[in-house]
Design a protein around this motif. Sequence first.
Motif, short mmCIF file in Angstrom:
data_model
loop_
_atom_site.label_atom_id
_atom_site.label_comp_id
_atom_site.label_asym_id
_atom_site.label_seq_id
_atom_site.Cartn_x
_atom_site.Cartn_y
_atom_site.Cartn_z
N SER A 1 0.83 -1.22 0.00
CA SER A 1 0.00 0.00 0.00
C SER A 1 0.86 1.26 0.00
CB SER A 1 -0.97 0.00 1.18
OG SER A 1 -0.31 -0.24 2.40
N LYS B 1 -0.38 4.67 1.46
CA LYS B 1 -1.75 5.07 1.11
C LYS B 1 -2.74 4.51 2.14
CE LYS B 1 -0.39 7.05 -2.69
NZ LYS B 1 -0.27 8.46 -2.80
N THR C 1 -1.54 0.17 -4.86
CA THR C 1 -1.12 1.51 -5.30
C THR C 1 -0.23 1.51 -6.53
OG1 THR C 1 0.77 1.46 -3.79
CG2 THR C 1 -1.24 2.49 -2.98
N THR D 1 -9.19 -1.48 -6.95
CA THR D 1 -9.30 -0.74 -5.70
C THR D 1 -10.65 -0.03 -5.54
OG1 THR D 1 -8.13 1.13 -6.69
CG2 THR D 1 -6.83 -0.42 -5.38
#
Length: 167
Positions: free
Chosen positions: A9, A12, A125, A152
């Motif tokens: 991630s 994020k 991400t 996502t």
Amino acid sequence: MKVLIVSDSHGKGKLLNQIVERVKADHVIHCGDFCTDEKQLPACSLTVVRGNCDWEQVPMEQIWKRDSLTFFVTHGHRYQVKTTPLPVRYRAQELGAQIACFGHSHFPFCEKVGDVLLINPGSITLPRGFPFPTYAVLTKEKDLLTVTYYKTDGTPTRQRGFKGRLD
């Protein structure tokens, strides 16, 4: 049982928390490179490991058990996962795990190799070699396991995944 599996991630935290809230899993597995303070990780039932970009002193590997399943969780950088998943499989076998969850490559991967189901959820991400960021959701109903990959935004993908028994 419903398990959310995420990796990479890379800071994020807001996106990670949005995914956790949307999926409403019984448990969350983060395969490392969260790249935030540990206290910024989602406040939920969580297994997390340290990736090569993490500074928090969480374990490098963890075992999580639920509903007669044993999960081996690692980031994967110590197991050459960008080249082959076999070292992760061997480590899972050593530990008696039927499922190995790992990240590091930022590429989604799901395959049963021998007696171990290998799951790399990709990156939420920074995908590499894949057109969009992903995460995985594993569900178990009776003896049937299903692994589904999602973008996502919560849209299921048609790529990757698994449906079957581990025996």
